[in-house]
Design an enzyme around this catalytic site. Structure first.
Site, PDB file in Angstrom:
ATOM      1  N   TYR A   1     -34.199  65.294 -20.958  1.00  0.00           N
ATOM      2  CA  TYR A   1     -33.009  64.520 -20.627  1.00  0.00           C
ATOM      3  C   TYR A   1     -32.416  64.988 -19.295  1.00  0.00           C
ATOM      4  CZ  TYR A   1     -33.272  63.413 -25.637  1.00  0.00           C
ATOM      5  OH  TYR A   1     -33.694  63.033 -26.892  1.00  0.00           O
TER       6      TYR A   1
ATOM      7  N   HIS B   1     -41.243  67.226 -28.855  1.00  0.00           N
ATOM      8  CA  HIS B   1     -40.655  65.935 -28.501  1.00  0.00           C
ATOM      9  C   HIS B   1     -41.644  64.786 -28.669  1.00  0.00           C
ATOM     10  CE1 HIS B   1     -37.366  64.142 -25.663  1.00  0.00           C
ATOM     11  NE2 HIS B   1     -37.664  63.320 -26.648  1.00  0.00           N
TER      12      HIS B   1
ATOM     13  N   PRO C   1     -29.257  55.147 -33.904  1.00  0.00           N
ATOM     14  CA  PRO C   1     -28.903  54.549 -35.185  1.00  0.00           C
ATOM     15  C   PRO C   1     -28.096  53.260 -35.070  1.00  0.00           C
ATOM     16  CG  PRO C   1     -27.466  56.412 -34.741  1.00  0.00           C
ATOM     17  CD  PRO C   1     -28.512  56.412 -33.660  1.00  0.00           C
TER      18      PRO C   1
ATOM     19  N   PHE D   1     -27.226  47.549 -29.657  1.00  0.00           N
ATOM     20  CA  PHE D   1     -27.339  46.200 -30.220  1.00  0.00           C
ATOM     21  C   PHE D   1     -26.485  46.033 -31.468  1.00  0.00           C
ATOM     22  CE2 PHE D   1     -29.425  43.485 -33.396  1.00  0.00           C
ATOM     23  CZ  PHE D   1     -29.374  42.268 -32.751  1.00  0.00           C
TER      24      PHE D   1
END
Length: 336
Positions: free
Chosen positions: A55, A127, A207, A212
């Site tokens: 990240y 990962h 989650p 969306f």
């Protein structure tokens, strides 16, 4: 605060995914705002903080370490290696590289420890499974990190039930992390139950469906140029329009439950099993508080049943990843 177990740790039932404070959804917030969000999460009772070497090519770990180092004893710190930014080519520009070789895992962990400003990572994930390396070899290298006192518990990300079983034969796996939400229900094929059977925490990232499931239609044309959703089929115009048609019914069910669509999506996940720990990410304090409100919800069974039907896997249009990214994961998939 409701709690759940991840390996030897008891944590708040909702964690914080820290990725988008440094990476993925366009321009990240200014450092001061990101630092404030982390401290607000801590003050609100969140105890599980999830980051990764990937990240921001280390920037997120440096942020989390800088802000939370003084509060280290209060948190369960999770990070990931095996997929990092590495210099590639003559120019040496950093590019995303999946590398599960034992020496690389050792290097990644030591780099993460330095950026995080800690002597030990509580849960350390692979990962991505580097499919050119047997999972047993990668997990064996991670097990040596436990022996060295650099890691307390091990996790895997984006793998299926068969790979989890192979890994568990080498070392106990405290947590398995993959995408899970109303519109991504692949874990229900096998790995969600496999985790329950083996006492492995199932950590659900994205989650609320990468925004969306917050209820408002998303326009991919308005995404920032480097927003990773631009490469995801579900956000392409035709798929996005088909999926947006589900949102009015979601809003209606949220109204019945007396909550927001995002809270309903999180409450649905929390009800999938006591081993499920969602880790929503956010850059905004208001959304952080909204997410935590899901912990207080009691959703009527009829609403839960209606959600299951509304978001049945066959009703979602588009794959969650493009072809390249799909090839990099090991998760089970529903038949097309």
């Amino acid at each position: 605060m409701k709690t759940r177990r991840i390996g030897p740790f008891e944590v708040a039932a909702l964690g914080l995914g820290c990725m988008n404070l440094s990476h993925a959804y366009g321009t990240p917030p200014e450092p001061a705002a990101a630092e404030a969000l982390l401290l607000q999460a801590l003050d609100a009772g969140i105890t599980l903080f999830d980051t990764a070497a990937l990240y921001g090519f280390g920037a997120n770990e440096s942020l989390v370490g800088r802000v939370l180092q003084a509060h280290r004893s209060r948190i369960v710190l999770c990070s990931k290696g095996g997929m990092t930014g590495q210099p590639v080519g003559a120019g040496g520009a950093l590019q995303r590289v999946i590398d599960g070789r034992p020496a690389s895992i050792q290097r990644d962990c030591e780099d993460s420890l330095r950026r995080l400003g800690t002597e030990v990572i509580d849960v350390y994930y692979l990962h991505r499974w580097d499919k050119s390396v047997p999972i047993e070899d990668s997990v064996g290298a991670m097990a040596r990190l436990v022996e060295q006192g650099k890691v307390r518990a091990l996790g895997l990300s984006e793998v299926g039930a068969a790979t989890l079983k192979r890994a568990q034969a080498v070392h106990p796996i405290a947590a398995l992390q993959t995408e899970y939400s109303l519109w991504t229900r692949n874990p229900e094929i096998a790995v969600l139950q496999a985790c329950a059977d083996s006492g492995t925490a199932f950590v659900a990232f994205s989650p609320v469906g990468r925004g969306f499931l917050c209820g408002a239609p998303l326009d991919a044309a308005a995404f920032a140029p480097k927003d990773i959703r631009r490469a995801m089929p579900r956000f392409e115009p035709a798929h996005a329009a088909a999926n947006a048609a589900l949102l009015p019914a979601l809003a209606g069910l949220a109204a019945q439950a007396g909550c927001t669509p995002a809270q309903l999506a999180l409450a649905w996940l929390l009800a999938r099993g006591e081993h499920v720990i969602p880790i929503p990410g956010t850059t905004q304090a208001a959304h952080l508080q909204e997410n935590l409100g899901a912990l207080a919800l009691t959703v009527p069974p009829a609403v839960m049943a209606a959600l299951d039907a509304l978001f049945a896997p066959g009703r979602i249009s588009g794959a969650r990843y493009n072809a390249q990214n799909e090839a990099e994961v090991d998760t089970e998939r529903f038949a097309a």
